[in-house]
Scaffold this motif. Structure first.
Motif, PDB file in Angstrom:
ATOM      1  N   ARG A   1      25.418  52.548 -12.930  1.00 50.13           N
ATOM      2  CA  ARG A   1      24.645  52.470 -11.683  1.00 50.13           C
ATOM      3  C   ARG A   1      25.427  53.093 -10.523  1.00 50.13           C
ATOM      4  N   ALA A   2      26.719  52.849 -10.481  1.00 47.38           N
ATOM      5  CA  ALA A   2      27.547  53.426  -9.413  1.00 47.38           C
ATOM      6  C   ALA A   2      27.546  54.949  -9.499  1.00 47.38           C
ATOM      7  N   LEU A   3      27.667  55.482 -10.706  1.00 47.54           N
ATOM      8  CA  LEU A   3      27.662  56.936 -10.882  1.00 47.54           C
ATOM      9  C   LEU A   3      26.303  57.533 -10.523  1.00 47.54           C
ATOM     10  N   LEU A   4      25.227  56.884 -10.974  1.00 51.61           N
ATOM     11  CA  LEU A   4      23.884  57.392 -10.670  1.00 51.61           C
ATOM     12  C   LEU A   4      23.592  57.352  -9.172  1.00 51.61           C
ATOM     13  N   SER A   5      23.942  56.272  -8.515  1.00 55.42           N
ATOM     14  CA  SER A   5      23.656  56.177  -7.079  1.00 55.42           C
ATOM     15  C   SER A   5      24.548  57.123  -6.277  1.00 55.42           C
TER      16      SER A   5
ATOM     17  N   ALA B   1      15.316  60.931  -8.741  1.00 53.26           N
ATOM     18  CA  ALA B   1      15.409  60.646 -10.177  1.00 53.26           C
ATOM     19  C   ALA B   1      16.643  59.796 -10.487  1.00 53.26           C
ATOM     20  N   ALA B   2      17.777  60.123  -9.888  1.00 51.61           N
ATOM     21  CA  ALA B   2      18.999  59.338 -10.117  1.00 51.61           C
ATOM     22  C   ALA B   2      18.839  57.918  -9.578  1.00 51.61           C
ATOM     23  N   LEU B   3      18.221  57.795  -8.405  1.00 50.33           N
ATOM     24  CA  LEU B   3      17.966  56.460  -7.849  1.00 50.33           C
ATOM     25  C   LEU B   3      17.011  55.664  -8.730  1.00 50.33           C
ATOM     26  N   ALA B   4      15.982  56.320  -9.233  1.00 49.48           N
ATOM     27  CA  ALA B   4      15.016  55.641 -10.097  1.00 49.48           C
ATOM     28  C   ALA B   4      15.697  55.128 -11.363  1.00 49.48           C
ATOM     29  N   LEU B   5      16.585  55.938 -11.931  1.00 49.09           N
ATOM     30  CA  LEU B   5      17.316  55.495 -13.125  1.00 49.09           C
ATOM     31  C   LEU B   5      18.208  54.301 -12.816  1.00 49.09           C
ATOM     32  N   ALA B   6      18.910  54.349 -11.686  1.00 53.71           N
ATOM     33  CA  ALA B   6      19.763  53.219 -11.292  1.00 53.71           C
ATOM     34  C   ALA B   6      18.924  51.963 -11.070  1.00 53.71           C
ATOM     35  N   PHE B   7      17.767  52.117 -10.444  1.00 58.34           N
ATOM     36  CA  PHE B   7      16.867  50.992 -10.196  1.00 58.34           C
ATOM     37  C   PHE B   7      16.367  50.409 -11.521  1.00 58.34           C
ATOM     38  N   LEU B   8      15.907  51.278 -12.420  1.00 55.21           N
ATOM     39  CA  LEU B   8      15.407  50.815 -13.719  1.00 55.21           C
ATOM     40  C   LEU B   8      16.502  50.134 -14.530  1.00 55.21           C
ATOM     41  N   LEU B   9      17.692  50.680 -14.470  1.00 59.48           N
ATOM     42  CA  LEU B   9      18.836  50.083 -15.157  1.00 59.48           C
ATOM     43  C   LEU B   9      19.128  48.687 -14.609  1.00 59.48           C
ATOM     44  N   THR B  10      19.065  48.558 -13.303  1.00 56.34           N
ATOM     45  CA  THR B  10      19.275  47.252 -12.678  1.00 56.34           C
ATOM     46  C   THR B  10      18.230  46.256 -13.170  1.00 56.34           C
TER      47      THR B  10
END
Length: 184
Positions: free
Chosen positions: A147-151, A97-106
């Motif tokens: 993104r850094a925090l989420l990843s 879920a955290a990776l998906a959020l970082a990806f979507l944010l990117t």
């Protein structure tokens, strides 16, 4: 465990390790941008800032980076599928879920900002480089920190899942050893 289930377990463990490593690489990229690259560039002239960011955005689009950028969420998704019904599944799902959020944010914020910066053209010919930089820098930096925090959160979750993944081997061994000595 049968040989086949042992093989599936080893494969699942390998995927979880690969997801964790890819996530660590991705978190490292976002981290180094947040802690070094962007603070260093903040000291630069507007035209230099734009030129360097345009160059970075061109060069980061390479197969090695895409292996971790796309591989981390894909491997985490496979690991989540393979971990269903296990004690560590919630950690894998949280990491995914955290990776998906970082990806979507990117995809929704950072890449469009990169595209706008590229569309500004040659920094030497931009009429108002300060305005171009101002539209790009603060939002890009802020969202990169997210993104850094989420990843990094994703990395921590997947690392926790790996620790829990290893636990059944230890517990089963200790239980069988304890049972053996108790029966003597």
């Amino acid at each position: 465990m049968t040989d086949n289930s042992t093989g599936r377990r080893k494969a699942a463990g390998g995927v979880l390790v690969a997801a964790t490593v890819a996530t660590g690489l991705l978190a490292g990229v976002f981290y180094v941008f947040a802690c070094n690259i962007m603070p260093s560039l903040s000291r630069s002239d507007d035209r230099v800032f734009i030129e360097v960011m345009q160059n970075i955005n061109d060069q980061i689009q390479n197969p090695v980076f895409f292996l971790s950028f796309l591989g981390a969420p894909l491997l985490a998704a496979v690991a989540a599928w393979q971990s269903r019904g296990t004690p560590h599944r919630w950690w894998v799902l949280a990491g995914l879920a955290a990776l998906a959020l970082a990806f979507l944010l990117t995809m929704a914020v950072n890449i469009p900002l990169n595209d706008e910066l590229a569309d500004a053209g040659d920094p030497a010919r931009i009429a108002d480089p300060a305005a171009v930089r101002a539209e790009f820098e603060d939002p890009w930096v802020a969202w990169n920190v997210v993104r850094a925090l989420l990843s990094t959160l994703a990395l921590a979750c997947l690392a926790r899942a790996l620790l829990l993944y290893r636990r059944p081997h230890t517990s089963a061994y200790l239980e069988s050893a304890a049972g053996s000595s108790a029966s003597r």
